[in-house]
Write a protein that holds these residues in place. Structure first.
Motif, short mmCIF file in Angstrom:
data_model
loop_
_atom_site.label_atom_id
_atom_site.label_comp_id
_atom_site.label_asym_id
_atom_site.label_seq_id
_atom_site.Cartn_x
_atom_site.Cartn_y
_atom_site.Cartn_z
N TRP A 138 -5.34 6.49 -13.40
CA TRP A 138 -6.41 6.13 -14.33
C TRP A 138 -7.50 5.34 -13.64
O TRP A 138 -8.69 5.58 -13.82
CB TRP A 138 -5.82 5.32 -15.49
N GLN A 139 -7.10 4.38 -12.80
CA GLN A 139 -8.08 3.54 -12.12
C GLN A 139 -8.94 4.33 -11.15
O GLN A 139 -10.12 4.02 -10.95
CB GLN A 139 -7.37 2.41 -11.38
N SER B 7 -10.86 12.83 2.36
CA SER B 7 -9.74 13.36 3.12
C SER B 7 -8.45 12.61 2.82
O SER B 7 -7.37 13.13 3.04
CB SER B 7 -10.04 13.28 4.62
N GLN B 8 -8.55 11.38 2.34
CA GLN B 8 -7.38 10.58 2.04
C GLN B 8 -7.63 9.75 0.78
O GLN B 8 -8.74 9.28 0.55
CB GLN B 8 -7.04 9.63 3.19
N SER B 9 -6.57 9.58 0.00
CA SER B 9 -6.60 8.70 -1.17
C SER B 9 -5.48 7.68 -1.02
O SER B 9 -4.44 7.97 -0.43
CB SER B 9 -6.40 9.50 -2.47
N GLN B 10 -5.70 6.49 -1.58
CA GLN B 10 -4.70 5.45 -1.42
C GLN B 10 -4.73 4.51 -2.62
O GLN B 10 -5.75 4.38 -3.31
CB GLN B 10 -4.93 4.66 -0.14
N TRP B 11 -3.59 3.84 -2.87
CA TRP B 11 -3.50 2.89 -3.96
C TRP B 11 -2.50 1.79 -3.58
O TRP B 11 -1.70 1.95 -2.65
CB TRP B 11 -3.08 3.57 -5.25
N GLY B 12 -2.58 0.67 -4.29
CA GLY B 12 -1.68 -0.44 -3.98
C GLY B 12 -1.91 -1.60 -4.91
O GLY B 12 -2.67 -1.53 -5.89
N LEU C 182 0.85 -1.18 0.00
CA LEU C 182 0.00 0.00 0.00
C LEU C 182 0.88 1.24 0.00
O LEU C 182 1.86 1.30 0.75
CB LEU C 182 -0.91 0.04 1.23
N ALA C 183 0.53 2.21 -0.83
CA ALA C 183 1.24 3.48 -0.82
C ALA C 183 0.82 4.31 0.40
O ALA C 183 -0.26 4.12 0.96
CB ALA C 183 0.95 4.27 -2.09
N THR C 184 1.67 5.22 0.82
CA THR C 184 1.33 6.13 1.90
C THR C 184 0.10 6.95 1.52
O THR C 184 0.02 7.44 0.39
CB THR C 184 2.50 7.08 2.18
N PRO C 185 -0.87 7.11 2.41
CA PRO C 185 -2.06 7.90 2.07
C PRO C 185 -1.71 9.31 1.62
O PRO C 185 -0.78 9.93 2.14
CB PRO C 185 -2.85 7.92 3.39
N ALA C 186 -2.45 9.82 0.63
CA ALA C 186 -2.23 11.16 0.09
C ALA C 186 -3.56 11.90 0.06
O ALA C 186 -4.63 11.32 0.23
CB ALA C 186 -1.64 11.07 -1.31
N THR C 187 -3.50 13.21 -0.15
CA THR C 187 -4.73 14.00 -0.19
C THR C 187 -5.51 13.79 -1.48
O THR C 187 -6.72 14.01 -1.51
CB THR C 187 -4.41 15.49 -0.03
N ASP C 188 -4.83 13.38 -2.56
CA ASP C 188 -5.51 13.08 -3.82
C ASP C 188 -4.60 12.17 -4.64
O ASP C 188 -3.59 11.67 -4.14
CB ASP C 188 -5.85 14.36 -4.60
N GLU D 155 -3.60 -8.03 -8.54
CA GLU D 155 -4.69 -7.08 -8.36
C GLU D 155 -4.16 -5.68 -8.05
O GLU D 155 -3.20 -5.52 -7.29
CB GLU D 155 -5.57 -7.56 -7.21
N SER D 156 -4.78 -4.66 -8.64
CA SER D 156 -4.47 -3.27 -8.32
C SER D 156 -5.67 -2.65 -7.61
O SER D 156 -6.82 -3.04 -7.85
CB SER D 156 -4.13 -2.48 -9.59
N PHE D 157 -5.40 -1.66 -6.77
CA PHE D 157 -6.44 -1.10 -5.89
C PHE D 157 -6.30 0.42 -5.79
O PHE D 157 -5.20 0.95 -5.75
CB PHE D 157 -6.28 -1.72 -4.50
N THR D 158 -7.45 1.12 -5.77
CA THR D 158 -7.48 2.53 -5.40
C THR D 158 -8.66 2.76 -4.46
O THR D 158 -9.68 2.07 -4.54
CB THR D 158 -7.61 3.48 -6.61
#
Length: 334
Positions: free
Chosen positions: A74-75, A85-90, A58-64, A122-125
């Protein structure tokens, strides 16, 4: 297994693996590593959903998603606009297997769930606020001998001294799988409990579509613990998904306990309806229900969780109405 099968089914996964690695810069790659282990040993028997292993990040949470790699940026547009308040991907690798109840037989068992193995990438947002969360997943995988479920279960059972599985010659045949899943959680209420802890209750919808499984479910989540507003929506009905708790934990540690239940309708299931080297009379059970009970402990650099999961029978003639398995997860912040 022939080299022909390996070549045919490793190419799509290799392409997506390369896309994930190339698109993930060092700043966001592997900010958290996590490991999940699913197993039905907790109920003292093999059969039905038997085992799962997840390795993910998981990437560190970001504001966008402005700093997200292109693939995840894109996803992320799949989600509806929200005040997040937080966006995340992994991303993650997930290996799963299903077996009949008796794995010592070296012949087909037409009236039992067939052997099946699945290997997925699998990819996640996700977008999260204290009262609304949206998550989506895209995955590509392979079911069949190319998943190496036969070899993995044989090795593990040899190490543990368990029954040697002898029926993998009669497993679901090779097929590439493609899946999309979307989940939304909405808070109903949150209130103060005792000793600075909180309660909250929320509803959710989880929908997945693809040639592996297609299903839509609605459910209810009840949580009790610390930092509930900060971690709202991190729980998920997506198999193998690990939420982010360490990023929001205080220095003395945070905890929460939860109960989650859902009901839905399943349209297809490749683990039962896939091609077999014998004739199978099984039909999927369309009406589905699940429940899970778990606890999570989190610190700023790591977290651990445990859950017990029940699910209703997945084919009509199953003599058991319910099955269960346990999940233990560990996350390390790097």
């Amino acid at each position: 297994m022939s080299q022909k099968y390996l070549n045919a089914f490793s190419v799509p996964i290799s392409i997506l693996t390369g896309a994930l690695l190339v698109s993930a810069p060092s700043k966001s790659f592997a900010d958290q590593l996590y490991f999940n282990f699913d197993n039905d040993v907790i109920i003292g028997a093999d059969g039905d959903y038997s085992n799962g292993v997840v390795v993910g990040w998981l990437a560190t949470p970001a504001t966008d998603f402005s700093q997200a790699p292109a693939l995840f940026k894109w996803q992320s547009v799949i989600a509806f606009p929200q005040e997040s308040s937080q966006s995340q991907w992994g991303g993650q690798f997930y290996h799963r297997m299903w077996t009949p109840t008796e794995i010592a037989y070296d012949y087909p068992q037409p009236n039992e769930r067939p052997y099946a193995g699945l290997l997925e990438l699998e990819s996640f947002t996700g977008q999260f606020s204290s009262s609304l969360a949206q998550k989506n997943w895209l995955s590509i995988g392979v079911m069949g001998p190319a998943s190496f479920a036969d070899e993995l279960q044989t090795i593990v059972h040899k190490i543990t001294g368990s029954t040697t599985p002898k029926g993998w010659d009669y497993q679901i045949e090779n097929q590439v799988t493609f899946q999309f899943a979307y989940e939304v959680d909405a808070l109903l209420n949150r209130w103060q409990a005792f000793d600075n802890s909180e309660w909250d209750i929320s509803v959710f919808n989880h929908t997945m579509a693809g040639n592996f499984r297609s299903q839509s479910s609605v459910g209810l989540t009840l949580r009790w613990g610390d930092d509930l507003a900060e971690t709202f929506g991190q729980l998920s009905s997506q198999a193998g998904h690990m939420g982010d708790y360490a990023s929001y934990a205080n220095r003395y540690g945070s905890w929460q306990a939860y109960f989650r239940m859902q009901a839905g309708y399943r349209f297809n299931d490749l683990t039962i309806e896939g091609d077999l080297p014998y004739d199978s009379p099984l039909n999927i059970e369309n009406q589905q229900a699940q429940a899970s009970l778990g606890v999570i402990w989190a610190f700023p650099t790591w977290s651990v969780s445990w859950s017990f999961n029940y699910y209703s029978k997945e084919y009509e003639s199953d003599v058991d109405d319910w099955h269960g398995y346990g999940v233990i997860s560990y996350t390390k912040v790097l």
